[in-house]
Structures are given as C-alpha cells and as structure tokens.
Write a protein that holds these residues in place. Structure first.
Motif, short mmCIF file in Angstrom:
data_model
loop_
_atom_site.label_atom_id
_atom_site.label_comp_id
_atom_site.label_asym_id
_atom_site.label_seq_id
_atom_site.Cartn_x
_atom_site.Cartn_y
_atom_site.Cartn_z
N GLY A 176 -25.72 -16.56 -26.72
CA GLY A 176 -24.49 -17.17 -26.22
C GLY A 176 -23.89 -16.39 -25.07
N MET A 177 -23.21 -17.11 -24.20
CA MET A 177 -22.47 -16.50 -23.11
C MET A 177 -21.31 -17.40 -22.75
N ASP A 192 -12.83 -4.25 -1.88
CA ASP A 192 -12.35 -5.57 -1.48
C ASP A 192 -13.51 -6.56 -1.59
N PHE A 193 -13.71 -7.08 -2.77
CA PHE A 193 -14.86 -7.93 -3.08
C PHE A 193 -14.53 -9.41 -3.07
N GLY A 194 -13.27 -9.76 -2.78
CA GLY A 194 -12.87 -11.15 -2.91
C GLY A 194 -12.65 -11.53 -4.37
N PRO A 195 -12.23 -12.77 -4.63
CA PRO A 195 -12.00 -13.18 -6.02
C PRO A 195 -13.26 -13.07 -6.86
N MET A 196 -13.09 -12.63 -8.10
CA MET A 196 -14.21 -12.48 -9.02
C MET A 196 -13.89 -13.19 -10.33
N TYR A 197 -14.94 -13.65 -11.00
CA TYR A 197 -14.77 -14.35 -12.27
C TYR A 197 -15.36 -13.52 -13.40
N VAL A 198 -15.05 -13.93 -14.63
CA VAL A 198 -15.33 -13.16 -15.83
C VAL A 198 -16.58 -13.68 -16.52
N ILE A 199 -17.41 -12.77 -17.02
CA ILE A 199 -18.57 -13.12 -17.84
C ILE A 199 -18.59 -12.23 -19.08
N LEU A 200 -18.87 -12.82 -20.22
CA LEU A 200 -19.25 -12.09 -21.44
C LEU A 200 -20.54 -12.70 -21.93
N ASN A 201 -21.53 -11.87 -22.20
CA ASN A 201 -22.81 -12.41 -22.67
C ASN A 201 -23.51 -11.42 -23.58
N LEU A 202 -24.42 -11.97 -24.37
CA LEU A 202 -25.27 -11.16 -25.25
C LEU A 202 -26.71 -11.46 -24.88
N ALA A 203 -27.29 -10.60 -24.04
CA ALA A 203 -28.68 -10.75 -23.64
C ALA A 203 -29.59 -10.13 -24.71
N VAL A 204 -30.85 -10.54 -24.67
CA VAL A 204 -31.84 -10.04 -25.62
C VAL A 204 -33.08 -9.60 -24.84
#
Length: 259
Positions: A96-97, A212-224
């Motif tokens: 899931g992510m 100064d990277f500009g707008p950024m969005y959020v990620i949460l994930n569980l990689a395998v």
C-alpha cells in the motif's frame, strides 16, 4: 564527599539531557493540511494510491511489490499500509501507498507524521516529498527505514546538480529506539536555505544549502525488496503493516518570518 558526587552527577545529567521537543507552533507555523484518518475509508479528496507519472529515472529500485488501493486501509483512527505475499502485475508482493500529488502540495513548511514501522528484512517504509512539477531531483526523504535494522532511520535530501540528472545527496543515518515497537513522529522543517529533520520533536540532522524546490507533495509507502534492504527472507512476517496515526502539514502565516 558523597553529596558532592551526587551534585556532580546531577550536573552531568543536565548537560547531557536531550533538548525539549519542538512543536511546529513554537516556530510560528499553523496547520495548513492534515489527515487524522478518523473515518472508515481513505479520503480520496486528499490521496492517490499510486505514484504520479514520471517519478524519477531510477525506476523502482528493484522493488518487488505492486501497489494496490485495497492495501491502504483506514480503521480505528489509523491508516494501515499492508504488504502481502500475493502476486500481482508480475510482482511477487502487493503493498500500500498514499500520495497527495494533484491533490495537495506546498512550498516550504513543516511536514510531520506519527507512525509505527514494520519489522522484517526487505521491508522499506518511507515518508517523503517529491516536486509537483514532476522534475526529479529534488527529493526530501523525511524518513526511510530498513526492516532488518529496527532502531535505524535515514534522513536525506537529494538536490539537483548542474548538467546531470544525478542528485547531490546529503543525509544522516540516525540510531534511536526500536521504531517498530511503538509510534514515533518524523518531521522536516523545510525553508529556502535549509532542511532540518526532527524525530519525536528533537532535531537530528540539518542540511544547509539552497532548498528552493518549488511545491512538493507527500508520499507514504511500504516497499518490499530491492536495493535498500534486500529481499524478504523466511523470517520476514507477512502480512506486514506500516501504521500511520496522522499526517500534518504546517505553514507560516502570509508575510511571517520563521522564529
């Protein structure tokens, strides 16, 4: 003599004590966006359950999972990202992510989650930011963890470099408590000239350079599996779960300077 030694030990303890945890409100921030996961379903006005197109040229790092919407489960006030040993799309595992691309992004601020991490070789939970522009790098890894190293987390920023797509990386491997035994908070204070990482409210790493990277969005994930912690072995428990209590993003009031 005994009294003098007790006083000395007390002074040493004060000097060596951890600083008081910092809250974003202490720095002048106010809440701009959040998810407390209090419902019974994932809020699709806030989250996607797949990567945005064109993540970055490194691909999937040899990972073994396919992300499935049903593996992002909201129940009892928590988001659970579940990894299962069940094949899909040619991959040996599902997981899931959640990601906020095209739903929410922000330029600078305080980004925080409270999370309990899974244990077991080959499990790779992360909390990170990518640019809404889809240009990579940059990338801010607020927290990465190896399931085989229970009390280690990695705190990293990947900055662009001229004339190459390869990033300049600045990170810290930090050793603390067993992050799989209980919930802990992970946050960054992101400003134009620096990124600072906080674990349970205490600063553990800081990178001072252009951010100064500009707008950024959020990620949460569980990689395998893959190149980070290797592939699961016979002792890796499945299903495995990354439990998320909340995600909160703070910003400064318009025109305000950080404290």
């Amino acid at each position: 003599m005994r009294s003098a030694l007790l006083v000395l030990f007390a002074l040493v303890a004060v000097v060596c004590a951890e600083p008081a945890p910092i809250k974003p409100e202490d720095l002048g921030y106010h809440l701009a966006w959040s998810d407390e996961f209090d419902g019974t379903n994932l809020d699709l006005t806030k989250w996607q359950t797949n990567y945005a197109p064109k993540v970055h040229p490194l691909g999937c790092n040899g990972e073994l999972q396919a992300y499935a919407p049903e593996n992002a489960i909201v129940r009892d006030g928590k988001l659970r990202l579940r990894a299962d040993h069940s094949p899909r799309e040619g991959m040996a595992y599902t997981s899931g992510m959640v990601a906020s691309h095209d739903k929410f992004s922000q330029h600078y601020g305080w980004f925080e989650t409270r999370v309990k991490l899974p244990h077991g070789r080959g499990l790779w939970p992360a909390f990170w930011l990518l640019p809404e522009s889809r240009q990579w790098p940059p990338e801010i890894d607020i927290m990465e963890h190896k399931g085989s190293l229970l009390n280690h987390v990695w705190l990293t920023v990947h900055r662009p470099q001229p004339n190459t797509w390869r990033p300049k990386s600045d990170g810290q491997e930090w050793t603390g408590p067993d992050f799989t035994a209980d919930f802990h908070t992970f946050a960054v204070d992101w400003r134009p000239d620096r990124v600072a990482w906080f674990v349970d409210g205490i600063e553990r790493h800081q990178s001072r350079a252009d951010a100064d990277f500009g707008p950024m969005y959020v990620i949460l994930n569980l990689a395998v599996g893959g190149q980070w912690d290797g592939n699961p072995d016979g002792d890796t428990p499945f299903p495995a779960t990354m439990e998320i209590d909340y995600v909160r993003v703070y910003r400064l009031p318009d025109g305000a300077a950080p404290r």
